[in-house]
Enzyme design. Structure first.
Site, PDB file in Angstrom:
ATOM      1  N   ALA A  66       2.674  -1.251   3.397  1.00 59.50           N
ATOM      2  CA  ALA A  66       3.832  -1.935   3.975  1.00 59.50           C
ATOM      3  C   ALA A  66       5.106  -1.208   3.565  1.00 59.50           C
ATOM      4  O   ALA A  66       5.113  -0.440   2.603  1.00 59.50           O
ATOM      5  CB  ALA A  66       3.870  -3.391   3.508  1.00 59.50           C
ATOM      6  N   GLY A 112      -1.272  -2.896   3.027  1.00 57.44           N
ATOM      7  CA  GLY A 112      -1.292  -3.466   4.364  1.00 57.44           C
ATOM      8  C   GLY A 112      -2.063  -2.625   5.354  1.00 57.44           C
ATOM      9  O   GLY A 112      -2.590  -3.145   6.346  1.00 57.44           O
ATOM     10  N   GLU A 115      -5.625  -3.598   4.845  1.00 53.10           N
ATOM     11  CA  GLU A 115      -5.750  -4.962   5.354  1.00 53.10           C
ATOM     12  C   GLU A 115      -5.803  -4.974   6.878  1.00 53.10           C
ATOM     13  O   GLU A 115      -6.552  -5.748   7.490  1.00 53.10           O
ATOM     14  CB  GLU A 115      -4.590  -5.819   4.837  1.00 53.10           C
ATOM     15  CG  GLU A 115      -4.703  -6.114   3.347  1.00 53.10           C
ATOM     16  CD  GLU A 115      -3.493  -6.823   2.789  1.00 53.10           C
ATOM     17  OE1 GLU A 115      -3.657  -7.939   2.273  1.00 53.10           O
ATOM     18  OE2 GLU A 115      -2.368  -6.272   2.866  1.00 53.10           O
TER      19      GLU A 115
END
Length: 260
Positions: A66, A112, A115
């Site tokens: 992120a 992220g 993910e």
């Protein structure tokens, strides 16, 4: 539709979505998350799209994480809202798409990024890929579903170790753990994704939609996966794809599924 941070192209039933921020190692910021939502939504409703492949631009990263600068000064409330909104519009959204989504991991898939890859229906990786959830090294935990999807894929013990150590694993270790389905060279990554997509496209898109829902149900609290399977199995009998599939089998010919 034009995008700032991603590319989307549809050809021969395959939509390829590429996160295109190579100078930022394809890091996810709010704008990119929204654009990904829009691109996935458009592909999922496009009758010409049978399979979606997600990858990153360049040869270094799928998604390196992120964009930390966007939330470094957040308080508890805004941190919780960041995770809730991201999960809603992208990560859970991708997981529950009726169109199959393959993550083609072409480098770093961290935080992220991993993910996002785990939210896809399954993953393949280039042999130079590195994966991990380094969030605890920043004083935070994975907030886009990582603490839930990683144990589902690799088991509780391995997930605990990966999260607690904040370390990276190789593509080969990811294959051993069951985190990815296939590992190949960087040059062969997209051709492999296209080959697998081609195999998927030969089958009933209506049945695949039901199978995705039934498989996902097994991992949802308060939902009985067997009941969803029975429901989706029954639904198949009312489809044109079922009539075509069974007729083709009995007539010893290749099925031509209408997708209805």
């Amino acid at each position: 539709m034009s995008y700032t941070n991603i590319l989307s192209e549809t050809q021969n039933g395959l939509t390829t979505i590429t996160i295109n921020r190579p100078k930022k190692l394809n890091a996810l910021n709010k704008e990119t998350i929204q654009e990904l939502h829009d691109a996935f939504k458009a592909a999922n409703t496009n009758p010409d799209t049978k399979v979606i492949v997600l990858t990153g631009s360049g040869d270094k990263a799928f998604v390196a994480g992120a964009d930390i600068a966007e939330f470094a000064d957040f308080d508890e409330y805004h941190g919780e809202q960041l995770a809730a909104k991201g999960q809603d519009i992208l990560f859970n959204f991708v997981e529950n798409l009726s169109t199959p989504v393959i993550a083609a991991i072409n480098g770093f898939a961290l935080g992220g990024g991993l993910e996002l890859a785990m939210a896809c229906h399954f993953r393949i990786a280039s042999d130079n890929a590195k994966m991990g959830l380094p969030e605890v090294s920043l004083g935070v935990i994975p907030g886009y579903g990582g603490t839930q999807r990683l144990p589902q894929l690799v088991g509780k013990g391995r997930a605990m170790e990966m999260v607690m150590t904040a370390g990276m694993i190789s593509a080969q270790d990811a294959l051993t753990y069951g985190l990815v389905n296939h590992v190949t060279s960087a040059e062969e990554l997209m051709p492999l994704a296209e080959k697998i997509a081609g195999k998927i496209m030969r089958n009933s898109s209506v049945a695949i939609k039901g199978a995705i829902r039934a498989i996902n149900a097994n991992f949802k609290d308060g939902v009985h996966g067997y009941d969803v399977e029975i429901e989706e199995f029954g639904n198949c009998f009312g489809t044109e794809d079922f009539k075509e599939g069974t007729s083709a089998f009995l007539e010893k010919r290749k099925a031509q599924f209408p997708g209805k």
